[in-house]
Enzyme design. Structure first.
Site, mmCIF file in Angstrom:
data_model
loop_
_atom_site.group_PDB
_atom_site.id
_atom_site.type_symbol
_atom_site.label_atom_id
_atom_site.label_comp_id
_atom_site.label_asym_id
_atom_site.label_seq_id
_atom_site.Cartn_x
_atom_site.Cartn_y
_atom_site.Cartn_z
ATOM 1 N N CYS A 166 -62.043 -15.531 58.080
ATOM 2 C CA CYS A 166 -61.999 -14.698 56.863
ATOM 3 C C CYS A 166 -62.288 -13.230 57.153
ATOM 4 C CB CYS A 166 -62.975 -15.224 55.820
ATOM 5 S SG CYS A 166 -62.576 -16.881 55.275
ATOM 6 N N HIS A 180 -65.013 -9.069 51.244
ATOM 7 C CA HIS A 180 -64.318 -10.354 51.255
ATOM 8 C C HIS A 180 -64.643 -11.079 49.953
ATOM 9 C CE1 HIS A 180 -62.962 -14.276 52.235
ATOM 10 N NE2 HIS A 180 -64.107 -14.762 52.676
ATOM 11 N N ASN A 224 -60.975 -17.717 47.068
ATOM 12 C CA ASN A 224 -61.152 -17.165 48.417
ATOM 13 C C ASN A 224 -59.840 -17.309 49.187
ATOM 14 O OD1 ASN A 224 -61.738 -16.778 51.114
ATOM 15 N ND2 ASN A 224 -63.636 -17.967 51.092
HETATM 16 O O1 UT7 Z 1 -65.033 -17.447 53.618
HETATM 17 C C1 UT7 Z 1 -66.220 -18.176 53.812
HETATM 18 C C2 UT7 Z 1 -66.210 -19.313 52.830
HETATM 19 N N1 UT7 Z 1 -67.439 -19.868 52.411
HETATM 20 C C3 UT7 Z 1 -68.282 -19.336 51.504
HETATM 21 O O2 UT7 Z 1 -68.220 -18.225 51.078
HETATM 22 C C4 UT7 Z 1 -69.367 -20.280 51.003
HETATM 23 C C5 UT7 Z 1 -70.666 -19.613 50.688
HETATM 24 N N2 UT7 Z 1 -71.472 -20.524 49.915
HETATM 25 C C6 UT7 Z 1 -71.329 -20.640 48.563
HETATM 26 O O3 UT7 Z 1 -70.555 -19.899 47.983
HETATM 27 C C7 UT7 Z 1 -72.147 -21.657 47.836
HETATM 28 O O4 UT7 Z 1 -73.072 -22.250 48.727
HETATM 29 C C8 UT7 Z 1 -71.263 -22.766 47.177
HETATM 30 C C9 UT7 Z 1 -70.491 -22.175 45.998
HETATM 31 C C10 UT7 Z 1 -70.286 -23.345 48.196
HETATM 32 C C11 UT7 Z 1 -72.151 -23.899 46.657
HETATM 33 O O5 UT7 Z 1 -73.109 -23.384 45.751
HETATM 34 P P1 UT7 Z 1 -74.629 -23.824 45.881
HETATM 35 O O6 UT7 Z 1 -75.346 -23.158 44.799
HETATM 36 O O7 UT7 Z 1 -75.064 -23.524 47.294
HETATM 37 O O8 UT7 Z 1 -74.555 -25.374 45.587
HETATM 38 P P2 UT7 Z 1 -74.990 -26.601 46.532
HETATM 39 O O9 UT7 Z 1 -74.083 -26.746 47.690
HETATM 40 O O10 UT7 Z 1 -76.458 -26.491 46.786
HETATM 41 O O11 UT7 Z 1 -74.756 -27.830 45.554
HETATM 42 C C12 UT7 Z 1 -75.530 -27.989 44.370
HETATM 43 C C13 UT7 Z 1 -75.041 -29.229 43.637
HETATM 44 C C14 UT7 Z 1 -74.953 -30.465 44.520
HETATM 45 O O12 UT7 Z 1 -75.353 -31.578 43.736
HETATM 46 P P3 UT7 Z 1 -76.834 -32.165 43.873
HETATM 47 O O13 UT7 Z 1 -76.973 -32.586 45.299
HETATM 48 O O14 UT7 Z 1 -77.764 -31.061 43.498
HETATM 49 O O15 UT7 Z 1 -76.826 -33.304 42.899
HETATM 50 C C15 UT7 Z 1 -73.487 -30.587 44.826
HETATM 51 O O16 UT7 Z 1 -73.090 -31.926 45.069
HETATM 52 O O17 UT7 Z 1 -73.717 -29.001 43.141
HETATM 53 C C16 UT7 Z 1 -72.878 -30.104 43.537
HETATM 54 N N3 UT7 Z 1 -71.521 -29.594 43.681
HETATM 55 C C17 UT7 Z 1 -70.662 -29.541 42.655
HETATM 56 N N4 UT7 Z 1 -70.765 -29.900 41.366
HETATM 57 C C18 UT7 Z 1 -69.700 -29.685 40.578
HETATM 58 C C19 UT7 Z 1 -70.915 -29.117 44.787
HETATM 59 N N5 UT7 Z 1 -69.665 -28.732 44.494
HETATM 60 C C20 UT7 Z 1 -69.479 -28.986 43.174
HETATM 61 C C21 UT7 Z 1 -68.393 -28.802 42.314
HETATM 62 N N6 UT7 Z 1 -68.543 -29.160 41.021
HETATM 63 N N7 UT7 Z 1 -67.224 -28.266 42.701
#
Ligand code: UT7
Length: 316
Positions: A108, A241, A271
């Site tokens: 990216c 980005h 993204n």
């Molecule tokens: O170009 C590089 C690309 N990558 C990035 O930029 C990623 C950078 N990271 C992020 O943007 C964030 O970490 C995410 C948006 C990917 C995730 O957000 P988060 O606040 O870190 O959430 P998390 O991974 O801690 O997940 C929280 C909860 C989990 O459930 P539990 O375990 O708390 O019950 C996940 O299973 O959210 C759940 N979850 C979802 N729920 C609904 C994960 N994805 C989803 C979804 N819809 N799409």
């Protein structure tokens, strides 16, 4: 180095968060509050190379540089339909250029890595270089994995750069961390290499990438400013980005800047990997939002992990 023209192209198919809830356990509320994303463009019948060529033609037209006048084409593309040849060679044919062409993969952060490479090639004697960032991350993810597939969209951006003006300043970083962000190609059937990793769509530890993104973007741009004797007030726009609105907001808060200096389009595009900062730059350029002579800070991060920041003076 001068950016003499920009272009971009997005697929016509737009997919909303609500459409994703038809087959995923997710919601518009989760996606929009955690990422800012509301819609993304996804390749349907169209081909990535045609988006790339459309973006390239727009950039060429704006620059006044003809395809025959190009000395090099650099294409940033993590994944596309071709193992070989390079996307840069495909684009070369589509725009009618005859110069050397090659791809690079800075994930990216590829646009910043391409600018860095282009500046070196301009110093080595090239006069006009076409940079194209063409990405289809929607083909890299598992569409049953809600943690990754909701984040991405497809698109292409292009810039024609030419010799002259001020040198761009860069801060690039790479850290080999496949445990955080990785995707594997399908194994081959070569009988002499029995133990190959199985195909694996993109795996991402989102929270680790988030921390890396916010810290490297802030650190990289602050270092660029310090090395050039500048402060945030000297920067017209910070073009980051577009991975997640929360990442842009976190960096903006650390740099203590107003919202209008940190434009975003991730709400509409998702993204688009290395294309994202270049698509945003083109949209700002074409909306007349960039003033001739203003300084722009670019910043991107991605798999590798890679990160890059660049400081340039806008000359269009
Ligand atoms: O170009 C590089 C690309 N990558 C990035 O930029 C990623 C950078 N990271 C992020 O943007 C964030 O970490 C995410 C948006 C990917 C995730 O957000 P988060 O606040 O870190 O959430 P998390 O991974 O801690 O997940 C929280 C909860 C989990 O459930 P539990 O375990 O708390 O019950 C996940 O299973 O959210 C759940 N979850 C979802 N729920 C609904 C994960 N994805 C989803 C979804 N819809 N799409």
């Amino acid at each position: 180095m001068i950016i003499a023209g920009t272009g971009s192209a997005l697929p016509t198919q737009v997919v909303t968060n609500d459409q994703l809830t038809e087959f995923l356990d997710t919601s518009d509320e989760w996606i929009s509050t955690r990422t800012g994303i509301r819609t993304r463009h996804i390749l349907g019948e169209e081909k990535l190379e045609n988006l790339a060529a459309a973006a390239a033609r727009s950039a060429l037209e704006q620059s006044g540089v003809s395809p025959e006048e190009l000395d090099f084409i650099l294409c940033s593309s993590v994944y596309n339909d071709y193992m070989a040849p390079s996307m840069a060679c495909i684009v070369q044919g589509l725009v009618g250029a005859t110069c050397p062409a090659m791809d690079l993969n800075g994930a990216c952060a590829g646009f910043i890595y391409a600018l860095y490479t282009a500046q070196a090639y301009l110093k080595a004697g090239c006069r006009n270089i076409l940079i194209v960032c063409a990405e289809t991350p929607t083909k890299m993810v598992d569409w049953t994995n809600r943690a990754t597939c909701v984040l991405f969209g497809d698109g292409a951006g292009a810039a024609v750069v030419r010799a002259g003006g001020e040198d761009l300043s860069f801060v690039l970083e790479s850290q080999s961390r496949t445990e955080v962000l990785v995707g594997y190609n399908p194994p081959s059937n070569c009988p002499y290499t029995p133990h190959q990793p199985a195909a694996q769509p993109l795996f991402m530890n989102g929270q680790e990438v988030y921390k890396f993104a916010v810290s490297t973007a802030t650190r990289g741009m602050q270092r660029l400013l310090a090395e050039n004797g500048l402060t945030c007030d000297d920067i017209g726009h910070f073009v980051l980005h577009q991975a997640n609105l929360r990442i842009v907001e976190a960096v903006r808060a650390r740099m203590k800047q107003d919202k209008d200096k940190f434009p975003t389009n991730v709400e509409r595009t998702g993204n688009t990997s290395s294309a994202s900062a270049l698509i945003l730059l083109d949209e700002l350029n074409r909306a007349g939002a960039l003033q001739k002579g203003e300084r722009i800070a670019l910043s991107a991060f991605g798999a590798g992990l890679t990160a890059g920041a660049a400081l340039l003076r806008w000359q269009l």
